[in-house]
Write an enzyme that holds these catalytic residues in place. Structure first.
Site, PDB file in Angstrom:
ATOM      1  N   ARG A  34       0.819  -1.207   0.000  1.00 33.54           N
ATOM      2  CA  ARG A  34       0.000   0.000   0.000  1.00 33.54           C
ATOM      3  C   ARG A  34       0.857   1.264   0.000  1.00 33.54           C
ATOM      4  NH1 ARG A  34      -4.830  -1.826   4.219  1.00 33.54           N
ATOM      5  NH2 ARG A  34      -5.386  -3.704   3.072  1.00 33.54           N
TER       6      ARG A  34
ATOM      7  N   PHE B 153     -10.146  -0.467  18.256  1.00 36.75           N
ATOM      8  CA  PHE B 153      -9.361  -1.694  18.073  1.00 36.75           C
ATOM      9  C   PHE B 153      -8.930  -2.213  19.440  1.00 36.75           C
ATOM     10  CE2 PHE B 153      -5.983  -4.560  17.262  1.00 36.75           C
ATOM     11  CZ  PHE B 153      -6.098  -5.010  15.963  1.00 36.75           C
TER      12      PHE B 153
ATOM     13  N   SER C 174     -18.186  -3.031   7.554  1.00 34.58           N
ATOM     14  CA  SER C 174     -17.635  -1.843   6.908  1.00 34.58           C
ATOM     15  C   SER C 174     -17.200  -2.047   5.471  1.00 34.58           C
ATOM     16  CB  SER C 174     -16.440  -1.329   7.717  1.00 34.58           C
ATOM     17  OG  SER C 174     -15.404  -2.298   7.755  1.00 34.58           O
TER      18      SER C 174
ATOM     19  N   LYS D 234     -15.055   7.950  14.108  1.00 30.99           N
ATOM     20  CA  LYS D 234     -15.687   7.960  12.787  1.00 30.99           C
ATOM     21  C   LYS D 234     -16.784   9.017  12.779  1.00 30.99           C
ATOM     22  CE  LYS D 234     -14.197   3.351  11.446  1.00 30.99           C
ATOM     23  NZ  LYS D 234     -13.124   3.253  12.443  1.00 30.99           N
TER      24      LYS D 234
ATOM     25  N   THR E  94      -1.641   4.972  28.126  1.00 34.32           N
ATOM     26  CA  THR E  94      -1.935   6.376  28.398  1.00 34.32           C
ATOM     27  C   THR E  94      -3.359   6.697  27.968  1.00 34.32           C
ATOM     28  OG1 THR E  94       0.376   6.989  28.089  1.00 34.32           O
ATOM     29  CG2 THR E  94      -1.250   8.749  27.863  1.00 34.32           C
TER      30      THR E  94
ATOM     31  N   THR F 282      -7.510  -6.566   3.898  1.00 34.65           N
ATOM     32  CA  THR F 282      -8.780  -6.020   4.383  1.00 34.65           C
ATOM     33  C   THR F 282      -9.950  -6.809   3.827  1.00 34.65           C
ATOM     34  OG1 THR F 282      -7.744  -3.831   4.470  1.00 34.65           O
ATOM     35  CG2 THR F 282     -10.141  -3.911   4.581  1.00 34.65           C
TER      36      THR F 282
END
Length: 551
Positions: free
Chosen positions: A126, A219, A292, A351, A381, A468
């Site tokens: 990519r 995620f 998605s 999103k 964090t 994907t």
């Protein structure tokens, strides 16, 4: 039927030529009068430059090939590929030196380079577009190349343009002024800010749950929660939708819980799997509402009813639905009246809510258990105050009448664009949601279409390829926003149709479906199989007209 334009001319961008150099030279080079003599030889050497296979003279072969090929200097293709040949030649020399100096050393750089070469060979490597979105003018952006030019973005997950909302931007600036740029560490070390607690309370209320817990991304939320549950529950069984996101798959796999995979919408298979497990054993049914890459929407009521019947709890990912569906934007479960049937909901702030971060929501005991045991929460964090305040403001806006208006306009635009594609006879997968996948079926052609749309027509759409989606199912993924006008959508479909025809791809016949088109065409070049000389599965076969046509 038209063929794809010659890649050796100045008709595609240098980035596309460079990314697909080996493929283009091997398969199109023999038909180009300039490239036919030597380019195949040069790039065959590139494709197999491992010094252990070639011996110490490989770099000399490369350099000799370049020097012999005076005609290559006149070819615009070589202008972008030539530096790559020389660069790899130098790297081969470095690898050889490394092997000579230390026979016991592992050839790390060579190994990494070969792994990258594998990605390039199967066309899953990519190259990211250089795009700077315009905050004051959604959905426009600037492509940063040799010169800046405006482009229209068609593939962003900023579905409702909340990253550019004046109130959201002001909330972020106010938080920086009041609390600073960062959180200072984990919540265990730096404590909760009032914004952490306020946002978690807002999200719990949105999903009609007792508690919510923030993570740095969805995620991490999916991975950590499913891992923690699968690891903690004794003899746990997890039933996972085959189309689940990689974050869910990773959490389930790493938990080492017993895994069962059911096909999307196959309730009979899910019930059979649930029946096979002791009803008293702890079980989790994990699935997404909006998928998605296909635009499919899961039957939430039916899956939750099955899970409850067999003593399982449900983990439901609403990442591509929150903000977009339901009266207050809680997602598909709210729209369908199924919120009370779901045990754990995961969502994102990155999103439709236009910020960054993820979360889960459920009962107080469930959330507290995850908070206490999930390493992905404990040792990371926490989200910084600007993102917290921006997300809080965005959630509240989308729960209001303004959010309802945005959702209405969004769905109206989605329906209009789908209708335009249908009228143009361009194939589209049967999406039930705001996501519009346009199947291409080949990584190189898919990347070429995106490159043409960007370079020539100023439309930014990203090609979707392996891993994907499975190989052979490459596609364009289009997601219009409330800010795309009808004129913009009409222009986009018109230009896409031109590029589609230039690529030699077929259009749907009247009343023909995309599935029927796939059954009747070549899996590589998509040419209709109108005679026996053309094979339906002719990947890289010389019988394929995409290769045998002289450019």
């Amino acid at each position: 039927m038209k063929a794809m334009k010659c890649p050796f001319l100045r008709q595609v961008s240098p980035a596309f030529r460079l990314s697909n150099a080996v493929f283009l030279a091997k398969n199109f080079g023999p038909y180009c009068p300039t490239m036919s003599r030597m380019m195949v030889r040069c790039l065959n050497t590139i494709g197999d430059h491992n010094p252990q296979k070639q011996g110490l003279g490989s770099s000399k072969v490369l350099n000799a090939s370049i020097e012999e090929c005076d005609g290559l200097k006149k070819c615009p293709f070589f202008e972008s590929v030539g530096p790559l040949v020389k660069e790899i030649s130098q790297e081969v020399n470095q690898d050889v030196t490394c092997v000579q100096r230390g026979q016991d050393m592992f050839p790390y750089e060579s190994f990494f380079r070969d792994k990258i070469a594998q990605k390039k060979a199967d066309h899953s490597y990519r190259i990211f577009k250089r795009v700077a979105r315009m905050a004051e003018r959604p959905p426009f952006a600037t492509e940063r190349t040799d010169y800046d030019k405006p482009v229209t973005v068609w593939c962003s997950n900023d579905y409702l343009g909340m990253t550019s909302h004046p109130k959201v931007k002001k909330a972020i600036i106010d938080a920086v002024e009041q609390f600073g740029s960062g959180s200072g560490g984990t919540r265990n070390i730096s404590g909760n800010t009032p914004l952490h607690e306020e946002l978690e309370s807002e999200l719990a209320s949105l999903h009609q749950k007792e508690k919510a817990l923030l993570f740095t991304s969805c995620f991490v939320a999916n991975d950590s929660t499913l891992f923690t549950l699968g690891k903690s529950l004794p003899n746990c069984h997890i039933f996972s939708d085959a189309g689940n996101h990689a974050s869910m798959i990773q959490g389930i796999r790493n938990s080492a819980a017993q895994k069962h995979i059911f096909r999307f919408e196959d309730l009979d298979q899910l019930e059979s799997q649930l029946k096979s497990v002791d009803k008293r054993a702890p079980k989790i049914v994990a699935f997404e509402t909006v998928h998605s890459m296909t635009g499919d929407i899961s039957p939430v009521h039916d899956i939750c009813d099955l899970a409850r019947r067999y003593g399982a709890i449900t983990f439901v990912d609403e990442v591509h639905a929150v903000g977009l569906y339901g009266d207050q934007g809680a997602g598909v479960a709210e729209r369908d009246g199924a919120l009370d049937k779901i045990d754990i909901i995961s969502g994102t702030l990155g999103k439709a809510f236009g910020n960054i971060g993820g979360y889960v929501a459920g009962t107080a005991e469930t959330v507290d258990m995850i908070r206490s045991y999930a390493a992905g929460f404990i040792f990371t964090t926490s989200l910084p105050p600007p993102n917290l305040n921006g997300s809080l403001t965005s959630v509240r806006i989308l729960r209001s009448s303004e959010g309802q208006q945005l959702r209405h306009l969004h769905q109206k635009n989605v329906a209009y664009l789908k209708d335009l594609l249908t009228q143009a006879r361009l194939p589209q997968m049967p999406s039930k949601s705001h996501i519009i996948p346009i199947p291409v079926g080949d990584p190189v052609v898919c990347a070429w279409i995106c490159d043409e749309l960007m370079t020539r027509h100023n439309h930014y759409v990203q090609s979707i390829n392996y891993p994907t989606v499975p190989k052979g199912t490459e596609r364009l993924r289009v997601a219009p926003t409330p800010f795309h006008t009808r004129e913009m959508m009409e222009e986009f479909v018109f230009q896409l149709l031109r590029v589609w025809n230039d690529a030699g791809l077929p259009l749907l016949a009247k009343n023909q479906t995309t599935d029927q088109l796939k059954a009747e065409t070549c899996s590589y070049c998509h040419r209709t199989a109108d005679n026996s000389a053309i094979k339906l599965q002719c990947d890289l076969d010389q019988a394929c007209p995409q290769y045998t046509r002289v450019h």
